[in-house]
Motif scaffolding. Structure first.
Motif, PDB file in Angstrom:
ATOM      1  N   TYR A 137      95.773  16.229  22.017  1.00  0.00           N
ATOM      2  CA  TYR A 137      95.605  15.825  20.612  1.00  0.00           C
ATOM      3  C   TYR A 137      94.856  16.903  19.827  1.00  0.00           C
ATOM      4  O   TYR A 137      95.271  17.302  18.734  1.00  0.00           O
ATOM      5  N   VAL A 141      96.389  19.080  16.710  1.00  0.00           N
ATOM      6  CA  VAL A 141      95.813  19.039  15.367  1.00  0.00           C
ATOM      7  C   VAL A 141      95.395  20.437  14.911  1.00  0.00           C
ATOM      8  O   VAL A 141      95.655  20.844  13.773  1.00  0.00           O
ATOM      9  N   GLU A 144      98.518  22.470  14.041  1.00  0.00           N
ATOM     10  CA  GLU A 144      99.123  22.016  12.781  1.00  0.00           C
ATOM     11  C   GLU A 144      98.290  22.448  11.577  1.00  0.00           C
ATOM     12  O   GLU A 144      98.835  22.860  10.544  1.00  0.00           O
ATOM     13  N   VAL A 240      87.447  20.297  14.797  1.00  0.00           N
ATOM     14  CA  VAL A 240      88.656  19.552  15.138  1.00  0.00           C
ATOM     15  C   VAL A 240      88.388  18.554  16.256  1.00  0.00           C
ATOM     16  O   VAL A 240      88.810  17.400  16.190  1.00  0.00           O
ATOM     17  N   VAL A 265      87.534  16.289  11.985  1.00  0.00           N
ATOM     18  CA  VAL A 265      88.747  15.493  12.188  1.00  0.00           C
ATOM     19  C   VAL A 265      88.416  14.353  13.147  1.00  0.00           C
ATOM     20  O   VAL A 265      87.875  14.595  14.217  1.00  0.00           O
ATOM     21  N   ALA A 289      92.046  14.931   7.483  1.00  0.00           N
ATOM     22  CA  ALA A 289      93.151  14.698   8.407  1.00  0.00           C
ATOM     23  C   ALA A 289      94.340  15.607   8.136  1.00  0.00           C
ATOM     24  O   ALA A 289      95.357  15.494   8.807  1.00  0.00           O
ATOM     25  N   SER A 290      94.212  16.499   7.160  1.00  0.00           N
ATOM     26  CA  SER A 290      95.329  17.389   6.833  1.00  0.00           C
ATOM     27  C   SER A 290      94.797  18.640   6.166  1.00  0.00           C
ATOM     28  O   SER A 290      93.660  18.676   5.670  1.00  0.00           O
TER      29      SER A 290
END
Length: 375
Positions: A137, A141, A144, A240, A265, A289-290
């Motif tokens: 995970y 993240v 991304e 993160v 995050v 979250a982005s």
């Protein structure tokens, strides 16, 4: 001072800083104070000539002297040039002035390897840090975020370690973005060895940066001290994934003290590798979250994250009156027009019109003179 004298003095200061970068440990506050009060040339001459400066104990001074005996700044400058790099000093055009916020712990200078301008790429930069032993995970993240930030013109800065750091660098490189690896060793040392190929790609398309002279190897304390440069260099730090005793939390604390944006995050509450990030969110970090949410914090005025659309179903598109009529129908069985009109608080004529509309859309069906939901 003539122009020639000024050039000579600048060259002498560069040599002195290169020597002190070999002699002093990163973030040495005492050496930083000497540089501020005496300048690099005088500080280096004092060490070389064994004129003990104020604040240094006998043992500390003896240690500096031992290192000074082996310092060869001209050789180090030649070595970095052979790598296609350079030694960037405070006051140079490439020096990122935000590093001056570190005060007496500001780097003596930075050994830089890569084609980009450090000052330029650091103008719009974000640090992505986290656990070395991250979960799938955390790696997903980080990757991304690295991709999305690079696609929007932001530089990803991290420590080139395993786990979150490596995933963040790879995400940026995958879309041709600039990424900066801040190392706890010389820029010619492949550490960790498993990242030799990644470090080479960063040096080709981004930057490798270190306070330590070429050939120097990392130690535990150097990893910790390296984190203050990551925090100071960037507009904000995103944690993160991090356990309660993660080195990423050191970077986060530096970012908070320097007044940089601090973000984290969230992760599964059952994962120990999310505990540190969750504590940051409780105490001082902003939950993100982005990449859009990161940029909304660290970017320029007007760079806002868009509204996240919720999951849509066909009935969400109905006009309010039609939706009320649909809600007035029973979940099981049927109802007459008068009953539907009473439930929707409208006239029988309006209810009939809306029921016909809903039948056309496939929501309801007519059974004799009564209405029911379609299965």
């Amino acid at each position: 001072m003539t122009g020639r004298d000024a050039v000579g003095a600048a060259a002498d200061d560069r040599l002195a800083r290169a020597a002190l970068a070999r002699v002093a440990e990163p973030g040495d506050e005492l050496v930083g104070r000497w540089l501020g009060e005496l300048g690099p040339g005088e500080t280096w001459r004092a060490v070389r000539e064994d004129r003990r400066l104020p604040g240094a104990s006998a043992d500390r001074w003896a240690g500096l002297r031992l290192r000074a005996e082996r310092a060869a700044p001209e050789r180090d400058l030649v070595a970095i040039a052979r790598l296609g790099g350079r030694f960037v000093c405070p006051g140079d055009r490439e020096w990122p002035r935000q590093l001056d916020d570190l005060g007496a712990t500001r780097p003596v200078g930075l050994w830089v390897r890569g084609p980009c301008s450090l000052r330029f790429v650091a103008l719009r930069s974000v640090a992505l840090v986290g656990s070395r032993a991250c979960t799938e995970y955390g790696a997903h993240v980080a990757g991304e975020l690295g991709v999305a930030l690079a696609e929007r013109g932001w530089t990803v800065v991290s420590g080139a370690a395993f786990g979150v750091d490596g995933a963040a660098h790879r995400g940026s490189l995958a879309v041709g973005g600039a990424t900066v690896g801040v190392l706890a060793c010389g820029v010619d040392v492949s550490y960790p060895a498993g990242h030799r190929e990644l470090l080479g790609r960063i040096a080709e398309r981004g930057l490798l940066v270190a306070e330590l002279a070429p050939g120097e190897h990392p130690t535990r304390s150097r990893f910790v001290l390296r984190n203050r440069v990551i925090a100071a260099l960037t507009r904000g730090t995103v944690v993160v994934e991090a356990a309660r005793r993660s080195g990423a939390l050191v970077t986060a604390r530096h970012a908070g003290r320097l007044g940089r944006h601090l973000m984290a995050v969230p992760g599964p509450v059952t994962s120990g590798l999310s505990a540190g990030a969750h504590r940051l969110i409780r105490e001082q970090a902003t939950l993100v979250a982005s990449a859009a949410e990161v940029i909304e914090l660290v970017g320029d005025m007007g760079e806002l994250a868009g509204e996240e659309p919720g999951p849509a179903v066909p009935r969400d598109l109905l006009a309010p009156q039609a939706a009320r009529v649909l809600d007035a129908l029973p979940g099981a069985g049927s109802a007459g027009v008068a009953e539907v009109a009473r439930g929707a608080c409208t006239s029988p004529e309006a209810a009939t019109a809306r029921l016909c509309e809903l039948r056309t859309l496939g929501f309801v069906e007519r059974v004799g003179d009564r209405w029911q939901l379609c299965r």
